[in-house]
Design a protein around this motif. Structure first.
Motif, PDB file in Angstrom:
ATOM      1  N   TRP A 152       0.827  -1.198   0.000  1.00  0.00           N
ATOM      2  CA  TRP A 152       0.000   0.000   0.000  1.00  0.00           C
ATOM      3  C   TRP A 152       0.868   1.256   0.000  1.00  0.00           C
ATOM      4  O   TRP A 152       0.631   2.181  -0.780  1.00  0.00           O
ATOM      5  N   VAL A 153       1.891   1.300   0.855  1.00  0.00           N
ATOM      6  CA  VAL A 153       2.773   2.475   0.922  1.00  0.00           C
ATOM      7  C   VAL A 153       3.501   2.671  -0.404  1.00  0.00           C
ATOM      8  O   VAL A 153       3.565   3.776  -0.939  1.00  0.00           O
ATOM      9  N   LEU A 154       4.041   1.589  -0.961  1.00  0.00           N
ATOM     10  CA  LEU A 154       4.778   1.691  -2.220  1.00  0.00           C
ATOM     11  C   LEU A 154       3.886   2.147  -3.376  1.00  0.00           C
ATOM     12  O   LEU A 154       4.364   2.812  -4.295  1.00  0.00           O
ATOM     13  N   SER A 155       2.601   1.811  -3.310  1.00  0.00           N
ATOM     14  CA  SER A 155       1.694   2.220  -4.391  1.00  0.00           C
ATOM     15  C   SER A 155       1.545   3.735  -4.472  1.00  0.00           C
ATOM     16  O   SER A 155       1.163   4.267  -5.509  1.00  0.00           O
ATOM     17  N   GLY A 156       1.881   4.433  -3.400  1.00  0.00           N
ATOM     18  CA  GLY A 156       1.772   5.885  -3.380  1.00  0.00           C
ATOM     19  C   GLY A 156       3.087   6.608  -3.618  1.00  0.00           C
ATOM     20  O   GLY A 156       3.153   7.834  -3.513  1.00  0.00           O
ATOM     21  N   LEU A 157       4.143   5.867  -3.926  1.00  0.00           N
ATOM     22  CA  LEU A 157       5.463   6.452  -4.148  1.00  0.00           C
ATOM     23  C   LEU A 157       5.921   6.179  -5.571  1.00  0.00           C
ATOM     24  O   LEU A 157       5.529   5.183  -6.171  1.00  0.00           O
ATOM     25  N   ARG A 158       6.779   7.049  -6.088  1.00  0.00           N
ATOM     26  CA  ARG A 158       7.428   6.742  -7.364  1.00  0.00           C
ATOM     27  C   ARG A 158       8.743   6.059  -7.022  1.00  0.00           C
ATOM     28  O   ARG A 158       9.564   6.597  -6.287  1.00  0.00           O
ATOM     29  N   ILE A 159       8.917   4.867  -7.542  1.00  0.00           N
ATOM     30  CA  ILE A 159      10.130   4.090  -7.292  1.00  0.00           C
ATOM     31  C   ILE A 159      11.058   4.258  -8.488  1.00  0.00           C
ATOM     32  O   ILE A 159      10.704   3.893  -9.610  1.00  0.00           O
ATOM     33  N   VAL A 160      12.234   4.831  -8.232  1.00  0.00           N
ATOM     34  CA  VAL A 160      13.187   5.128  -9.296  1.00  0.00           C
ATOM     35  C   VAL A 160      14.151   3.948  -9.449  1.00  0.00           C
ATOM     36  O   VAL A 160      14.826   3.577  -8.499  1.00  0.00           O
ATOM     37  N   PRO A 161      14.207   3.355 -10.651  1.00  0.00           N
ATOM     38  CA  PRO A 161      15.108   2.218 -10.867  1.00  0.00           C
ATOM     39  C   PRO A 161      16.576   2.656 -10.908  1.00  0.00           C
ATOM     40  O   PRO A 161      16.881   3.817 -11.165  1.00  0.00           O
ATOM     41  N   VAL A 162      17.446   1.707 -10.647  1.00  0.00           N
ATOM     42  CA  VAL A 162      18.887   1.943 -10.726  1.00  0.00           C
ATOM     43  C   VAL A 162      19.440   1.032 -11.811  1.00  0.00           C
ATOM     44  O   VAL A 162      19.401  -0.192 -11.685  1.00  0.00           O
ATOM     45  N   GLY A 163      19.908   1.646 -12.882  1.00  0.00           N
ATOM     46  CA  GLY A 163      20.500   0.907 -13.996  1.00  0.00           C
ATOM     47  C   GLY A 163      21.983   1.223 -14.111  1.00  0.00           C
ATOM     48  O   GLY A 163      22.589   1.782 -13.193  1.00  0.00           O
ATOM     49  N   GLU A 164      22.524   0.894 -15.250  1.00  0.00           N
ATOM     50  CA  GLU A 164      23.959   1.078 -15.487  1.00  0.00           C
ATOM     51  C   GLU A 164      24.381   2.546 -15.352  1.00  0.00           C
ATOM     52  O   GLU A 164      25.396   2.853 -14.712  1.00  0.00           O
ATOM     53  N   GLU A 165      23.621   3.440 -15.948  1.00  0.00           N
ATOM     54  CA  GLU A 165      23.965   4.871 -15.890  1.00  0.00           C
ATOM     55  C   GLU A 165      23.988   5.383 -14.455  1.00  0.00           C
ATOM     56  O   GLU A 165      24.912   6.088 -14.037  1.00  0.00           O
ATOM     57  N   GLU A 166      22.969   5.013 -13.686  1.00  0.00           N
ATOM     58  CA  GLU A 166      22.886   5.448 -12.283  1.00  0.00           C
ATOM     59  C   GLU A 166      24.008   4.822 -11.455  1.00  0.00           C
ATOM     60  O   GLU A 166      24.576   5.488 -10.580  1.00  0.00           O
ATOM     61  N   ALA A 167      24.332   3.561 -11.735  1.00  0.00           N
ATOM     62  CA  ALA A 167      25.414   2.891 -11.003  1.00  0.00           C
ATOM     63  C   ALA A 167      26.753   3.586 -11.245  1.00  0.00           C
ATOM     64  O   ALA A 167      27.537   3.798 -10.312  1.00  0.00           O
ATOM     65  N   LYS A 168      27.010   3.967 -12.483  1.00  0.00           N
ATOM     66  CA  LYS A 168      28.263   4.667 -12.803  1.00  0.00           C
ATOM     67  C   LYS A 168      28.304   6.034 -12.133  1.00  0.00           C
ATOM     68  O   LYS A 168      29.339   6.443 -11.599  1.00  0.00           O
ATOM     69  N   ALA A 169      27.199   6.748 -12.152  1.00  0.00           N
ATOM     70  CA  ALA A 169      27.146   8.060 -11.516  1.00  0.00           C
ATOM     71  C   ALA A 169      27.291   7.938  -9.994  1.00  0.00           C
ATOM     72  O   ALA A 169      27.968   8.759  -9.355  1.00  0.00           O
TER      73      ALA A 169
END
Length: 137
Positions: free
Chosen positions: A65-82
C-alpha cells in the motif's frame, strides 16, 4: 513535532529509514509526507531502498500500500556509474556506502527543490553536498 518547512512543488525523497518510519506509521514521517503531497511535491524512493528497508517482520500488505503511493526510481547502469563517481568524489568505499550512493544519485536528479528524509545526514551531506535539503529522522 517541530514544524518542518517544505517548498511548494519539488521532490521529497525517502531513504531506508524514512521508508521504514513511513511503514511503521511514525507520526512525524506520515505528517511530513502528507505535507509534501499537500504542497504538490512528488514523493520518491530509490528501488534499492525497498530492499534495504524490508525485513522478515515487514507487513507485506502495508508495504504494498505504501509503495503504491510512491514513485520508485530504478537503478540501472547509468545510475550505477554516476553513484560510483559520487563515492569517489566523497572519498567513500562502495562496500559500505553503495546503497547510500545510489540513493544520492537518484536524489540529485529529481525536480528541485529536493528534500530528503534520512537518518544518514553526515553520509548524505558528503554525497549530495548542499544541493539537497536533508531532514533527519
Amino acid at each position: 513535532m517541530a514544524r518542518r518547512k517544505l517548498s511548494h512543488e519539488g521532490t521529497l525523497v525517502l531513504d531506508s529509514e524514512g521508508l521504514s518510519k513511513l511503514l511503521s506509521d511514525d507520526e512525524s514521517a506520515v505528517a511530513l509526507v502528507s505535507e509534501a503531497r499537500r504542497r504538490g511535491m512528488e514523493v520518491v524512493i530509490c528501488a534499492l531502498t525497498v530492499i534495504e528497508a524490508v525485513h522478515s517482520r515487514t507487513d507485506k500488505a502495508r508495504l504494498s500500500w505504501v509503495l503504491s503511493g510512491l514513485r520508485i526510481v530504478p537503478v540501472g547502469e547509468e545510475e550505477a556509474k554516476a553513484a560510483s563517481a559520487l563515492l569517489i568524489s566523497a572519498g567513500l568505499h562502495g562496500h559500505k556506502y553503495a546503497i547510500d550512493a545510489a540513493v544520492a544519485e537518484i536524489t540529485l536528479k529529481q525536480k528541485r527543490p529536493v528534500v530528503m528524509l534520512t537518518s544518514d545526514i553526515d553520509d548524505m551531506t558528503k554525497l549530495c553536498g548542499d544541493r539537497v535539503r536533508l531532514v533527519g529522522v
